[in-house]
Design a protein around this motif. Structure first.
Motif, PDB file in Angstrom:
ATOM      1  N   TYR A  66      13.666  17.454  -3.853  1.00 19.94           N
ATOM      2  CA  TYR A  66      14.452  18.194  -3.334  1.00 19.94           C
ATOM      3  C   TYR A  66      15.951  17.499  -2.985  1.00 19.94           C
ATOM      4  CZ  TYR A  66      16.875  21.502  -0.229  1.00 19.94           C
ATOM      5  OH  TYR A  66      17.556  22.584   0.334  1.00 19.94           O
ATOM      6  N   ASP A  67      15.885  16.209  -2.602  1.00 16.63           N
ATOM      7  CA  ASP A  67      17.234  15.508  -2.086  1.00 16.63           C
ATOM      8  C   ASP A  67      17.723  15.124  -3.462  1.00 16.63           C
ATOM      9  OD1 ASP A  67      16.743  15.885   0.461  1.00 16.63           O
ATOM     10  OD2 ASP A  67      15.530  14.022   0.903  1.00 16.63           O
ATOM     11  N   GLU A  68      16.797  14.848  -4.450  1.00 14.76           N
ATOM     12  CA  GLU A  68      17.552  14.291  -5.634  1.00 14.76           C
ATOM     13  C   GLU A  68      18.482  15.130  -6.422  1.00 14.76           C
ATOM     14  OE1 GLU A  68      14.357  12.358  -7.578  1.00 14.76           O
ATOM     15  OE2 GLU A  68      14.350  10.638  -6.445  1.00 14.76           O
ATOM     16  N   GLY A  69      17.869  16.455  -6.455  1.00 13.70           N
ATOM     17  CA  GLY A  69      18.455  17.472  -6.974  1.00 13.70           C
ATOM     18  C   GLY A  69      18.516  17.406  -8.460  1.00 13.70           C
ATOM     19  N   ASP A  70      17.366  16.909  -9.228  1.00 15.76           N
ATOM     20  CA  ASP A  70      17.329  16.763 -10.521  1.00 15.76           C
ATOM     21  C   ASP A  70      17.078  18.192 -11.327  1.00 15.76           C
ATOM     22  OD1 ASP A  70      18.372  14.363 -10.514  1.00 15.76           O
ATOM     23  OD2 ASP A  70      16.395  13.398 -10.390  1.00 15.76           O
ATOM     24  N   PHE A  71      16.434  18.939 -10.429  1.00 18.28           N
ATOM     25  CA  PHE A  71      15.626  20.190 -10.995  1.00 18.28           C
ATOM     26  C   PHE A  71      16.344  21.462 -10.493  1.00 18.28           C
ATOM     27  CE2 PHE A  71      12.784  16.693 -11.417  1.00 18.28           C
ATOM     28  CZ  PHE A  71      12.487  16.758 -12.832  1.00 18.28           C
ATOM     29  N   ASP A  72      16.439  22.551 -10.955  1.00 23.17           N
ATOM     30  CA  ASP A  72      16.750  23.647 -10.409  1.00 23.17           C
ATOM     31  C   ASP A  72      15.429  24.475  -9.693  1.00 23.17           C
ATOM     32  OD1 ASP A  72      19.117  23.531 -11.871  1.00 23.17           O
ATOM     33  OD2 ASP A  72      18.253  24.488 -13.512  1.00 23.17           O
ATOM     34  N   VAL A  73      14.318  24.352 -10.181  1.00 24.26           N
ATOM     35  CA  VAL A  73      13.152  25.035  -9.623  1.00 24.26           C
ATOM     36  C   VAL A  73      12.146  24.051  -9.514  1.00 24.26           C
ATOM     37  CG1 VAL A  73      11.423  26.778  -9.878  1.00 24.26           C
ATOM     38  CG2 VAL A  73      13.854  27.132 -10.963  1.00 24.26           C
ATOM     39  N   LEU A  74      11.350  23.909  -8.432  1.00 23.92           N
ATOM     40  CA  LEU A  74      10.387  22.991  -8.112  1.00 23.92           C
ATOM     41  C   LEU A  74       9.085  24.028  -7.898  1.00 23.92           C
ATOM     42  CD1 LEU A  74       9.195  20.335  -7.756  1.00 23.92           C
ATOM     43  CD2 LEU A  74       9.945  20.411  -5.354  1.00 23.92           C
ATOM     44  N   ILE A  75       7.995  23.932  -8.522  1.00 25.43           N
ATOM     45  CA  ILE A  75       6.744  24.579  -8.589  1.00 25.43           C
ATOM     46  C   ILE A  75       5.741  23.582  -8.076  1.00 25.43           C
ATOM     47  CG2 ILE A  75       5.149  26.028  -9.558  1.00 25.43           C
ATOM     48  CD1 ILE A  75       7.364  27.025 -11.404  1.00 25.43           C
ATOM     49  N   ILE A  76       4.985  24.054  -6.715  1.00 33.70           N
ATOM     50  CA  ILE A  76       4.221  23.017  -6.162  1.00 33.70           C
ATOM     51  C   ILE A  76       2.718  23.573  -6.355  1.00 33.70           C
ATOM     52  CG2 ILE A  76       3.439  21.708  -4.105  1.00 33.70           C
ATOM     53  CD1 ILE A  76       6.045  20.901  -5.331  1.00 33.70           C
ATOM     54  N   ASP A  77       1.926  23.130  -7.374  1.00 35.88           N
ATOM     55  CA  ASP A  77       0.477  23.490  -7.305  1.00 35.88           C
ATOM     56  C   ASP A  77      -0.166  22.736  -6.247  1.00 35.88           C
ATOM     57  OD1 ASP A  77      -2.200  24.194  -8.206  1.00 35.88           O
ATOM     58  OD2 ASP A  77      -2.020  22.731  -9.589  1.00 35.88           O
ATOM     59  N   SER A  78      -0.269  23.212  -4.930  1.00 33.91           N
ATOM     60  CA  SER A  78      -0.943  22.659  -3.833  1.00 33.91           C
ATOM     61  C   SER A  78      -2.475  22.431  -3.778  1.00 33.91           C
ATOM     62  CB  SER A  78      -0.180  23.316  -2.510  1.00 33.91           C
ATOM     63  OG  SER A  78      -0.695  24.703  -2.394  1.00 33.91           O
TER      64      SER A  78
END
Length: 393
Positions: free
Chosen positions: A120-132
């Motif tokens: 999140y801090d690095e901001g390299d992606f638009d969407v982060l999907i977590i398979d928790s």
């Protein structure tokens, strides 16, 4: 960055749903990372390719990664782990036992969420999907900043400064007697840095404009109960759920007599899903005749889950349907019931379940532990929320 956490009971198909959602987000032009924080990784199997700790390109706009908990633990907690191991070994434990006991329960899960904060801090992606992880138990650790905040600021920081000043004086005396060293600055810094990471992470997870959970469930009694329990715990920590996905529904065209009772039961449980999670939107996914393995199968699931122009990174529902509020030592449970007059509502609590009946409709809520030991002491409607007070009787 848009953050989507997929969770649900083990075996409900959340990894497949996470992978298919990633494919659709990438197709819509979003740079998307699907990250597995489940200790029993199956994301690589779902994509049918090798994945590692760092993001690996799968296709245009899509990356995948499987968290290596030991690597993440070493990077965030390595100094503390080594020090605890040294102390335990000095007290007579052998190397393997000391190393195992140096890792506190739940640390691997919470560091999976810390890894999410790093992306999140690095901001390299638009969407982060977590398979928790299946039970989402790591989310319970989000209470850590609230519980430990006063201690960390008022006690730990002064103690940390005092320890740094006294260590050079007492170390020559202490180690020969105790058999281990006093904690170094690196060891003393780690807990407070960890606290700060969790505090920052909590702000991201509780921002329902950018972060939401999607519950994957099956039309089965035990699975629905687990999903309701997860929803209650998420609400307890103000983490928003925006969508429920009812997976593995037997298609109507299946007419084999063997499946008729299954289909009849599923129809009952499907209604429970819609009733108990109302007003959250629900998507239905059929039971496929082949396993969801490989890009071709996942593309089929993607097209079933989402319409052609549908963007799964949108927030499907932003209102918190359940809120748990604590004032002093009293709790209240707030349910979003728009347009429902109070006189139509009847409440009944049995064990850790609260039954809410509205006319001919019934909704069962599995209460978090903080409320399960209490009894409802009153209820009122305010601004479309039914507010139920709990007290010791």
């Amino acid at each position: 960055m848009r953050v989507i956490l997929m969770t649900g009971k083990g075996g409900v198909g959340k990894t497949s749903v996470a992978a298919a959602t990633g494919l659709k987000c990438a197709q819509m032009g979003h740079k998307t990372l699907v990250l597995s924080t489940d200790p029993a990784h199956s994301l690589a199997d779902s994509f049918d390719m090798e994945l590692g700790h760092e993001p690996k390109a799968i296709r245009e706009n899509l990356w995948g990664a499987e968290l290596d908990a030991l690597m993440e633990l070493e990077g965030n907690w390595g100094a503390v782990k080594r020090y605890i191991t040294e102390v335990l070994q000095a007290r007579g434990l052998d190397g393997v036992q000391a190393e195992e006991l140096a890792i506190l329960p739940g640390m691997d899960e919470i560091f999976g969420l810390v890894r999410m904060k790093r992306h999140y801090d690095e901001g390299d992606f638009d969407v982060l999907i977590i398979d928790s992880a299946p039970t989402g138990t790591a989310l319970r650790l989000l209470s850590l900043p609230e519980v430990s905040g006063w201690y960390m600021r008022r006690f730990y920081k002064p103690f940390q400064s005092m320890s740094a000043a006294l260590r050079p004086l007492f170390e020559p005396i202490f180690k020969p007697i105790a058999g281990f060293s006093l904690p170094s600055n690196e060891v003393m810094d780690a807990p407070y840095e960890f606290y700060q990471q969790i505090e920052a992470l909590e702000k991201v997870l509780t921002d329902n404009a950018q972060t939401s959970v999607r519950l994957v469930t099956n039309p089965e009694k035990m699975v629905i109960k687990e999903s309701l329990r997860a929803h209650a715990y998420l609400s307890l920590y103000n983490v928003s759920t925006d969508l429920v996905i009812a997976n593995r529904i037997i298609p109507e065209e299946v007419e084999d007599p063997f499946f008729q009772k299954w289909k009849a039961n599923q129809n009952i449980y499907k209604k429970e899903i819609y009733d108990n999670f109302h007003p959250l939107p629900v998507k239905e996914v059929p039971l496929y005749s082949e396993e969801m393995c490989g890009l071709q199968a996942l593309e089929r699931l993607r097209d079933t889950l989402y319409d052609t122009d549908e963007d799964p990174s949108k927030v499907y529902y932003q209102e918190n349907t359940i809120r748990v509020v604590q004032e002093n030592n009293n709790y209240s449970l707030e349910l979003y019931l728009p347009g429902i007059p109070k006189q139509q509502i009847k409440l009944n609590k049995t064990g850790d379940e609260l039954n809410v009946r509205i006319g001919n409709h019934r909704r069962n809520l599995v209460l978090p532990q903080a409320l399960a030991a209490l009894n409802p002491s009153g209820a009122k409607m305010e601004e479309d929320y039914l507010k139920i007070k709990f007290a010791n009787n």
